[in-house]
Design a protein around this motif. Structure first.
Motif, PDB file in Angstrom:
ATOM      1  N   GLU A  94      67.115  13.424  45.099  1.00 23.87           N
ATOM      2  CA  GLU A  94      67.380  12.066  45.573  1.00 23.87           C
ATOM      3  C   GLU A  94      66.076  11.308  45.814  1.00 23.87           C
ATOM      4  N   ALA A  95      65.061  12.007  46.309  1.00 24.16           N
ATOM      5  CA  ALA A  95      63.767  11.374  46.544  1.00 24.16           C
ATOM      6  C   ALA A  95      63.147  10.921  45.221  1.00 24.16           C
ATOM      7  N   ARG A  96      63.244  11.781  44.195  1.00 18.52           N
ATOM      8  CA  ARG A  96      62.732  11.393  42.876  1.00 18.52           C
ATOM      9  C   ARG A  96      63.468  10.162  42.360  1.00 18.52           C
ATOM     10  N   GLY A  97      64.784  10.164  42.527  1.00 17.16           N
ATOM     11  CA  GLY A  97      65.576   9.022  42.072  1.00 17.16           C
ATOM     12  C   GLY A  97      65.202   7.739  42.781  1.00 17.16           C
ATOM     13  N   GLU A  98      64.930   7.833  44.086  1.00 16.27           N
ATOM     14  CA  GLU A  98      64.532   6.637  44.834  1.00 16.27           C
ATOM     15  C   GLU A  98      63.194   6.096  44.345  1.00 16.27           C
ATOM     16  N   LEU A  99      62.266   6.978  44.054  1.00 13.42           N
ATOM     17  CA  LEU A  99      60.960   6.552  43.568  1.00 13.42           C
ATOM     18  C   LEU A  99      61.046   5.976  42.156  1.00 13.42           C
ATOM     19  N   ILE A 142      60.871  -6.138  57.623  1.00 13.45           N
ATOM     20  CA  ILE A 142      61.078  -4.985  58.492  1.00 13.45           C
ATOM     21  C   ILE A 142      62.086  -4.101  57.765  1.00 13.45           C
ATOM     22  N   THR A 143      61.695  -2.865  57.471  1.00 15.13           N
ATOM     23  CA  THR A 143      62.516  -2.012  56.616  1.00 15.13           C
ATOM     24  C   THR A 143      63.038  -0.790  57.369  1.00 15.13           C
ATOM     25  N   PRO A 144      64.146  -0.205  56.900  1.00 10.60           N
ATOM     26  CA  PRO A 144      64.782   0.923  57.580  1.00 10.60           C
ATOM     27  C   PRO A 144      64.288   2.270  57.072  1.00 10.60           C
ATOM     28  N   TRP A 145      64.787   3.343  57.695  1.00 12.22           N
ATOM     29  CA  TRP A 145      64.336   4.684  57.376  1.00 12.22           C
ATOM     30  C   TRP A 145      65.207   5.392  56.339  1.00 12.22           C
ATOM     31  N   ASN A 146      66.344   4.820  55.979  1.00 13.44           N
ATOM     32  CA  ASN A 146      67.250   5.568  55.101  1.00 13.44           C
ATOM     33  C   ASN A 146      66.831   5.548  53.631  1.00 13.44           C
ATOM     34  N   MET A 147      66.315   4.393  53.159  1.00 15.80           N
ATOM     35  CA  MET A 147      65.828   4.265  51.776  1.00 15.80           C
ATOM     36  C   MET A 147      64.481   3.550  51.829  1.00 15.80           C
ATOM     37  N   PRO A 148      63.483   4.158  52.444  1.00 18.22           N
ATOM     38  CA  PRO A 148      62.248   3.429  52.745  1.00 18.22           C
ATOM     39  C   PRO A 148      61.468   2.957  51.535  1.00 18.22           C
ATOM     40  N   ALA A 149      61.456   3.729  50.461  1.00 13.65           N
ATOM     41  CA  ALA A 149      60.697   3.330  49.272  1.00 13.65           C
ATOM     42  C   ALA A 149      61.419   2.238  48.499  1.00 13.65           C
ATOM     43  N   LEU A 150      62.690   2.453  48.205  1.00 14.22           N
ATOM     44  CA  LEU A 150      63.442   1.500  47.400  1.00 14.22           C
ATOM     45  C   LEU A 150      63.522   0.129  48.066  1.00 14.22           C
ATOM     46  N   ILE A 151      63.846   0.118  49.361  1.00 14.27           N
ATOM     47  CA  ILE A 151      64.010  -1.164  50.050  1.00 14.27           C
ATOM     48  C   ILE A 151      62.668  -1.866  50.208  1.00 14.27           C
ATOM     49  N   PRO A 170      57.282  -0.959  58.515  1.00 12.79           N
ATOM     50  CA  PRO A 170      58.271   0.054  58.143  1.00 12.79           C
ATOM     51  C   PRO A 170      58.900   0.703  59.372  1.00 12.79           C
ATOM     52  N   ALA A 171      59.969   1.441  59.131  1.00 14.50           N
ATOM     53  CA  ALA A 171      60.621   2.183  60.211  1.00 14.50           C
ATOM     54  C   ALA A 171      59.663   3.217  60.783  1.00 14.50           C
ATOM     55  N   SER A 172      59.762   3.440  62.082  1.00 10.53           N
ATOM     56  CA  SER A 172      58.877   4.394  62.756  1.00 10.53           C
ATOM     57  C   SER A 172      59.103   5.822  62.278  1.00 10.53           C
ATOM     58  N   ASN A 173      60.315   6.126  61.798  1.00 12.32           N
ATOM     59  CA  ASN A 173      60.634   7.490  61.367  1.00 12.32           C
ATOM     60  C   ASN A 173      60.057   7.831  60.001  1.00 12.32           C
ATOM     61  N   THR A 174      59.870   6.811  59.150  1.00 18.97           N
ATOM     62  CA  THR A 174      59.497   7.087  57.757  1.00 18.97           C
ATOM     63  C   THR A 174      58.384   6.158  57.262  1.00 18.97           C
ATOM     64  N   VAL A 215      53.900 -16.648  59.645  1.00 22.70           N
ATOM     65  CA  VAL A 215      54.843 -15.972  58.747  1.00 22.70           C
ATOM     66  C   VAL A 215      55.959 -16.950  58.405  1.00 22.70           C
ATOM     67  N   ARG A 216      56.154 -17.206  57.110  1.00 20.16           N
ATOM     68  CA  ARG A 216      57.103 -18.237  56.693  1.00 20.16           C
ATOM     69  C   ARG A 216      58.467 -17.687  56.301  1.00 20.16           C
ATOM     70  N   LYS A 217      58.570 -16.409  56.001  1.00 14.50           N
ATOM     71  CA  LYS A 217      59.870 -15.824  55.678  1.00 14.50           C
ATOM     72  C   LYS A 217      59.924 -14.396  56.175  1.00 14.50           C
ATOM     73  N   ILE A 218      61.100 -14.027  56.699  1.00 14.86           N
ATOM     74  CA  ILE A 218      61.352 -12.663  57.177  1.00 14.86           C
ATOM     75  C   ILE A 218      62.531 -12.088  56.403  1.00 14.86           C
ATOM     76  N   SER A 219      62.362 -10.885  55.869  1.00 10.92           N
ATOM     77  CA  SER A 219      63.471 -10.159  55.264  1.00 10.92           C
ATOM     78  C   SER A 219      63.682  -8.892  56.086  1.00 10.92           C
ATOM     79  N   PHE A 220      64.892  -8.720  56.578  1.00  8.15           N
ATOM     80  CA  PHE A 220      65.193  -7.591  57.471  1.00  8.15           C
ATOM     81  C   PHE A 220      66.363  -6.800  56.925  1.00  8.15           C
ATOM     82  N   THR A 221      66.227  -5.485  56.913  1.00  6.20           N
ATOM     83  CA  THR A 221      67.334  -4.584  56.615  1.00  6.20           C
ATOM     84  C   THR A 221      67.480  -3.620  57.783  1.00  6.20           C
TER      85      THR A 221
END
Length: 476
Positions: A94-99, A142-151, A170-174, A215-221
């Motif tokens: 799954e990690a390879r697929g995400e990358l 600001i990105t989450p820890w579940n799909m950190p590379a893809l997102i 990035p998320a503190s976990n990843t 900062v002119r735009k924020i994208s949050f997941t």
């Protein structure tokens, strides 16, 4: 591992660090700085300083950097996948697929680089009008820890190709994979300051990033409650905002569906990444006439899933990412048993194998006979727990599927074109799959309705979200 500011590794101003743990073993694999408001200010300043130079480069030049970065990611895929698995927990496959997905996103936007253009319009009596597309300036995510590379790819690619500079929290976990991928961009020739990564907590680094006036735009997941907070803060500064929030995706299996395909789709759709995906199948609605056969096949497939350390070759499902998620799943199971709100078909406990007590493991779990008032059907359940509800027909299934505050994704499994049309017209979701579930391609828009957020990621139209349109009236 340090933060990336101005293209260089940097220590936190406050000198404090937090641990990054392997969720399969509980071991500390690295430490990263606890970014402060001052660190965010430095990163935004670096991005602001780099903006004019990056915006003045041609889109084709920017695309070359993207192409080189994608090439490096593919070349280093095995070591990057091992890093991603160690901090996130997902199996190596799954990690390879995400990358691969991350690299594909870069290549997709590299291909769009030459399409950045405005319009030309004759205006009778007033000569001509034409529009110019200009980058916004400093953008952030600001990105989450579940799909950190893809997102990360979804967010930085359209912004950078449009000529903006960027700050990522990035998320503190990843955070390790995000820092490493940022360094790869610089290896590929990205000018200093164009992409900056600041590690830290959401309360400190995240809020400081959203509040920063430059900062002119924020994208949050992420989680819906946090997304509402981001929108509230951003509104005071008139910032553009994209919110991709929680989901409780329904999957509807009709009586004419290919049951083998539907079973495979349900297993992957729910248990991929240990169920920690926004668009995972989180509620399963099956027609009564095929429910017994379908559930029997599903149970057999789920029991064959091997749970273990993601670094082990034969692992089908790794651990949950953190103790909070594990405790939440345990809490739901206890509530099901205490209130008798469902029947646990398989799973429902921590697996027993050597070392399982050191990680955040939980068995893939199926629950049938789930009542409408159950939390399993009302809340977003991030974990390997799938509730199953039987329905009489499509109308009942759609009504139950729409009975949610969320509206990210949904799927319908049938061979009937009328049922497909009805499902696509009536299901309240930002993306609807037919005879498939989970796949999100960078070529098409992605986002939700209701409390799943607003705005879209991906696709060619997202470029306009990172650019201002300037109209010029010309009379000769």
């Amino acid at each position: 591992m340090k933060m990336q500011i101005n293209g260089k590794a940097a220590e936190a101003c406050g000198g404090e660090y937090f641990d990054v743990k392997n969720p399969a073993t509980g071991e500390i694999i690295d430490q990263v700085p606890k970014g402060t408001e001052d660190d965010i200010a430095l990163a935004v300043e670096a991005a602001e300083s780099a903006f004019k130079g990056w915006a003045s480069t041609s889109p084709q030049q920017r695309g070359i950097v993207f192409y080189r970065a994608a090439e490096i990611v593919r070349r280093k895929k095995e070591e990057l996948a091992a890093l991603l698995t160690k901090e996130q927990g997902k199996p190596l496959a799954e990690a390879r697929g995400e990358l691969e997905g991350f690299a594909h996103v870069l290549e997709y936007y590299c291909g769009l680089a030459g399409s950045l253009r405005g319009d030309f319009v004759p205006v009778p009596g007033n000569g001509y009008a034409f529009t110019v597309k200009n980058p916004l300036g400093v953008c952030a995510a600001i990105t989450p820890w579940n799909m950190p590379a893809l997102i990360m790819g979804w967010k930085i690619a359209p912004a950078l190709i449009s000529g903006n500079t960027f700050v990522l929290k990035p998320a503190s976990n990843t955070p390790l994979i995000n820092l490493t991928l940022a360094s790869i961009f610089y290896e590929a020739g990205l000018p200093a300051g164009v992409l900056n990564v600041v590690t830290g907590s959401g309360e400190t680094a995240g809020e400081s990033l959203v509040r920063n006036p430059d900062v002119r735009k924020i994208s949050f997941t992420g989680e819906t409650g946090t997304g509402k907070r981001v929108a509230e803060i951003a509104a005071s500064g008139m910032k553009r905002v994209t919110l991709e929030l929680g989901g409780s995706d329904p999957m509807i299996v009709c009586d004419d569906a290919n049951l083998e395909s539907a079973v495979s789709g349900a297993i992957r759709g729910r248990f991929y990444n240990c169920g920690q995906t926004c668009t995972a199948v989180k509620r399963l609605y099956v027609f009564e006439s095929v429910a017994e056969e379908f559930i029997k096949k599903l149970e057999s497939g789920v029991k064959n899933l091997k749970v273990g350390n993601g670094l082990d070759k034969n692992t089908d499902m790794g651990p949950l990412n953190n103790r909070h998620q594990l405790n939440f799943i345990k809490e739901l199971i206890a509530e099901i048993e205490e209130k008798e709100e469902g029947k646990i078909i398989t799973g429902g406990k921590v697996p027993e194998f050597e070392g399982s007590d050191k990680g955040y493991f939980f068995e893939p779990t199926l629950v049938s006979d789930v009542p409408a008032e159950s939390r399993l059907l009302k809340e977003e359940v991030f974990g390997p727990l799938l509730p199953i509800v039987t329905v009489k027909n499509l109308d009942e299934a759609i009504e139950a599927a729409n009975r949610s505050n969320y509206g990210l994704g949904a799927s319908i499994w049938t061979k009937d074109l009328d049922r497909i049309r009805t499902g696509c017209e009536q299901l309240n979701a930002g993306i609807i799959w037919v005879n498939q579930h989970l796949k999100v391609a960078p070529e098409v828009p992605f986002g939700g309705v209701k409390e799943s957020g607003f705005g879209r990621e991906n696709g060619p139209d997202i470029l306009s979200e990172y650019m201002e349109t300037r109209t010029i009236m010309l009379k000769t």
